[in-house]
Design a protein around this motif. Structure first.
Motif, PDB file in Angstrom:
ATOM      1  N   GLN A   1       0.847  -1.175   0.000  1.00 44.99           N
ATOM      2  CA  GLN A   1       0.000   0.000   0.000  1.00 44.99           C
ATOM      3  C   GLN A   1       0.892   1.238   0.000  1.00 44.99           C
ATOM      4  N   PRO A   2       0.922   1.990  -1.101  1.00 42.54           N
ATOM      5  CA  PRO A   2       1.842   3.107  -1.183  1.00 42.54           C
ATOM      6  C   PRO A   2       1.393   4.263  -0.320  1.00 42.54           C
ATOM      7  N   HIS A   3       2.336   5.066   0.121  1.00 44.91           N
ATOM      8  CA  HIS A   3       2.070   6.286   0.853  1.00 44.91           C
ATOM      9  C   HIS A   3       2.674   7.436   0.073  1.00 44.91           C
ATOM     10  N   TYR A   4       1.919   8.523  -0.038  1.00 46.54           N
ATOM     11  CA  TYR A   4       2.343   9.657  -0.838  1.00 46.54           C
ATOM     12  C   TYR A   4       2.753  10.797   0.083  1.00 46.54           C
ATOM     13  N   ARG A   5       3.813  10.581   0.834  1.00 47.75           N
ATOM     14  CA  ARG A   5       4.295  11.599   1.760  1.00 47.75           C
ATOM     15  C   ARG A   5       5.175  12.599   1.000  1.00 47.75           C
ATOM     16  N   ASN A   6       4.882  13.881   1.215  1.00 48.98           N
ATOM     17  CA  ASN A   6       5.661  14.975   0.614  1.00 48.98           C
ATOM     18  C   ASN A   6       5.674  14.913  -0.915  1.00 48.98           C
ATOM     19  N   VAL A   7       4.570  14.446  -1.505  1.00 50.19           N
ATOM     20  CA  VAL A   7       4.438  14.401  -2.960  1.00 50.19           C
ATOM     21  C   VAL A   7       3.394  15.430  -3.363  1.00 50.19           C
ATOM     22  N   PRO A   8       3.656  16.268  -4.397  1.00 47.89           N
ATOM     23  CA  PRO A   8       2.657  17.241  -4.844  1.00 47.89           C
ATOM     24  C   PRO A   8       1.343  16.564  -5.194  1.00 47.89           C
ATOM     25  N   LEU A   9       0.228  17.258  -4.911  1.00 49.33           N
ATOM     26  CA  LEU A   9      -1.089  16.645  -5.080  1.00 49.33           C
ATOM     27  C   LEU A   9      -1.326  16.217  -6.531  1.00 49.33           C
ATOM     28  N   VAL A 263     -16.578   5.889   7.155  1.00 50.43           N
ATOM     29  CA  VAL A 263     -15.396   6.015   8.008  1.00 50.43           C
ATOM     30  C   VAL A 263     -14.306   5.065   7.552  1.00 50.43           C
ATOM     31  N   GLY A 264     -14.684   3.839   7.172  1.00 44.77           N
ATOM     32  CA  GLY A 264     -13.688   2.896   6.676  1.00 44.77           C
ATOM     33  C   GLY A 264     -12.985   3.406   5.436  1.00 44.77           C
ATOM     34  N   LEU A 265     -13.733   3.964   4.480  1.00 46.10           N
ATOM     35  CA  LEU A 265     -13.137   4.490   3.252  1.00 46.10           C
ATOM     36  C   LEU A 265     -12.306   5.737   3.524  1.00 46.10           C
ATOM     37  N   ILE A 266     -12.838   6.641   4.345  1.00 48.56           N
ATOM     38  CA  ILE A 266     -12.099   7.874   4.645  1.00 48.56           C
ATOM     39  C   ILE A 266     -10.791   7.556   5.355  1.00 48.56           C
ATOM     40  N   ASP A 267     -10.841   6.649   6.325  1.00 42.05           N
ATOM     41  CA  ASP A 267      -9.635   6.289   7.067  1.00 42.05           C
ATOM     42  C   ASP A 267      -8.608   5.623   6.162  1.00 42.05           C
ATOM     43  N   THR A 268      -9.060   4.714   5.295  1.00 42.13           N
ATOM     44  CA  THR A 268      -8.133   3.987   4.421  1.00 42.13           C
ATOM     45  C   THR A 268      -7.493   4.915   3.398  1.00 42.13           C
ATOM     46  N   PHE A 269      -8.296   5.709   2.712  1.00 38.67           N
ATOM     47  CA  PHE A 269      -7.742   6.616   1.711  1.00 38.67           C
ATOM     48  C   PHE A 269      -6.933   7.732   2.364  1.00 38.67           C
ATOM     49  N   GLY A 270      -7.380   8.184   3.544  1.00 33.28           N
ATOM     50  CA  GLY A 270      -6.627   9.236   4.232  1.00 33.28           C
ATOM     51  C   GLY A 270      -5.234   8.787   4.615  1.00 33.28           C
ATOM     52  N   LYS A 271      -5.110   7.566   5.147  1.00 32.78           N
ATOM     53  CA  LYS A 271      -3.794   7.060   5.533  1.00 32.78           C
ATOM     54  C   LYS A 271      -2.925   6.754   4.327  1.00 32.78           C
ATOM     55  N   ALA A 272      -3.539   6.383   3.195  1.00 34.31           N
ATOM     56  CA  ALA A 272      -2.763   6.054   2.004  1.00 34.31           C
ATOM     57  C   ALA A 272      -2.313   7.305   1.247  1.00 34.31           C
ATOM     58  N   LEU A 274      -2.913  10.831   2.318  1.00 34.66           N
ATOM     59  CA  LEU A 274      -2.527  11.982   3.141  1.00 34.66           C
ATOM     60  C   LEU A 274      -2.221  11.520   4.560  1.00 34.66           C
ATOM     61  N   PRO A 275      -1.167  10.755   4.756  1.00 37.79           N
ATOM     62  CA  PRO A 275      -0.900  10.195   6.092  1.00 37.79           C
ATOM     63  C   PRO A 275      -0.686  11.255   7.157  1.00 37.79           C
ATOM     64  N   ASP A 276      -0.138  12.419   6.778  1.00 35.78           N
ATOM     65  CA  ASP A 276       0.089  13.474   7.764  1.00 35.78           C
ATOM     66  C   ASP A 276      -1.216  14.125   8.213  1.00 35.78           C
ATOM     67  N   TYR A 279      -5.860  11.995  10.611  1.00 40.90           N
ATOM     68  CA  TYR A 279      -6.833  12.276  11.666  1.00 40.90           C
ATOM     69  C   TYR A 279      -7.742  13.431  11.275  1.00 40.90           C
ATOM     70  N   PHE A 280      -7.194  14.418  10.573  1.00 42.51           N
ATOM     71  CA  PHE A 280      -8.020  15.536  10.119  1.00 42.51           C
ATOM     72  C   PHE A 280      -9.090  15.061   9.145  1.00 42.51           C
ATOM     73  N   THR A 281      -8.696  14.238   8.174  1.00 42.79           N
ATOM     74  CA  THR A 281      -9.662  13.762   7.186  1.00 42.79           C
ATOM     75  C   THR A 281     -10.728  12.879   7.819  1.00 42.79           C
ATOM     76  N   LEU A 282     -10.442  12.297   8.976  1.00 49.07           N
ATOM     77  CA  LEU A 282     -11.401  11.423   9.639  1.00 49.07           C
ATOM     78  C   LEU A 282     -12.335  12.197  10.552  1.00 49.07           C
ATOM     79  N   PHE A 283     -11.790  13.096  11.367  1.00 51.48           N
ATOM     80  CA  PHE A 283     -12.604  13.768  12.375  1.00 51.48           C
ATOM     81  C   PHE A 283     -13.212  15.072  11.879  1.00 51.48           C
ATOM     82  N   ALA A 284     -12.681  15.656  10.806  1.00 56.11           N
ATOM     83  CA  ALA A 284     -13.284  16.864  10.259  1.00 56.11           C
ATOM     84  C   ALA A 284     -14.720  16.624   9.797  1.00 56.11           C
TER      85      ALA A 284
END
Length: 301
Positions: A1-9, A263-272, A274-276, A279-284
């Protein structure tokens, strides 16, 4: 599962392919299935009975540990998850009968009492099972992957989704098509009137609390194969269950289903993606829902 940390949107979106999307959707829906088993019980206890049960996550954790112990002794996975549900249902029934029944509609005593139980349960898990993480072994035919063309889906995740669907149908039939479900709705709508027509309100409410605990433990036993069993699982998943209940609406079965998937989809896509900001993408969305529609998507006023 890739993570896109510090990659332009823009670059990140260009690299998102169909395989990635399907895998994340499957991951999100299967995670949402576990959340539904936890949140449906919480929706009963918190949304319908108005009991703020901080120990609900402990039922999930204890269900995983009880299932682990049973499967070690018997080698039967299905007996393990059913035993977990029955054992924790008894725990929930005893908590409601001897401790919580006198504090209906009293939020602060409920919070303090159930928080105390949650801490006791955590210490007991350390004492009995230790602090090491474990995993419930799934049967061999639930291991491996399904091949659909070029795509691969873990068999156990598909099994988890199917189990959640069966539970959804069973709960709907119970609420809408049985006399017990009718008595339950009557107790929720008006305790005094239900008691006046001969319904044993304390028995119905206690049984509902036990059923909510059983659902959480059932989810914990299945989640023990999905995520593993470890002492901090209670407080890790409890906030997510509250998010599901708030988004979907307290006391709504349809809301628990929709909220769990969201919540399952938001949490999964958020961590994949926008990992940083996971929590914002989940609780906002929860904060926005509380501001716009406090009763949730399908909750009653």
């Amino acid at each position: 599962q890739p993570h896109y940390r510090n990659v332009p949107l823009g670059v990140m979106l260009m690299n998102v392919n169909l395989e990635f999307l399907l895998n994340q959707i499957m991951n999100g829906v299967s995670f949402g299935s576990i959340l539904f088993l936890l949140a449906s019980g919480l929706s009963l206890i918190f949304g319908v009975m108005r009991i703020v049960n901080i120990a609900h996550g402990s039922y999930y954790m204890l269900g995983g540990y009880v299932g682990l112990s049973v499967v070690r002794v018997t080698g039967n996975y299905y007996l393990a998850i059913l035993s977990a549900a029955v054992a924790i249902a008894v725990v929930g029934l005893l908590m409601e009968r001897f401790f919580l029944r006198r504090y209906y509609l009293q939020d602060m005593p409920q919070v303090l009492l159930t928080m105390g139980f949650a801490l006791i349960f955590r210490d007991l898990t350390f004492l009995i099972w230790g602090g090491d993480p474990f995993s419930l072994p799934a049967p061999k035919y639930l291991q491996g992957s399904l091949h659909l063309g070029e795509f691969f889906f873990p068999v156990f995740r598909v099994f988890t989704v199917l189990v959640a669907m069966v539970v959804v149908i069973g709960l709907w039939l119970f609420y809408e098509k049985t006399s017990v479900g009718a008595k339950l709705r009557a107790c929720v709508d008006d305790h005094e009137m239900a008691s006046g027509v001969g319904i044993n309100v304390p028995l119905v409410m206690g049984s509902m609390f036990a059923m909510g605990a059983a659902l959480a433990a059932f989810g914990g036993a299945i989640g023990g194969t999905f995520f593993g069993v470890y002492p901090s699982a209670d407080f890790e998943l409890l906030p997510l269950a509250f998010v599901v209940v708030i988004l979907g609406g307290m006391g709504s079965l349809k809301g628990a289903v929709v909220g769990s998937v969201l919540v399952g989809l938001i949490d999964t896509f958020g961590k994949a993606l926008l990992p940083d900001l996971s929590y914002f993408t989940l609780f906002a969305p929860m904060a926005i829902m509380l501001a716009i529609k406090p009763t949730g998507l399908f909750g009653r006023k």
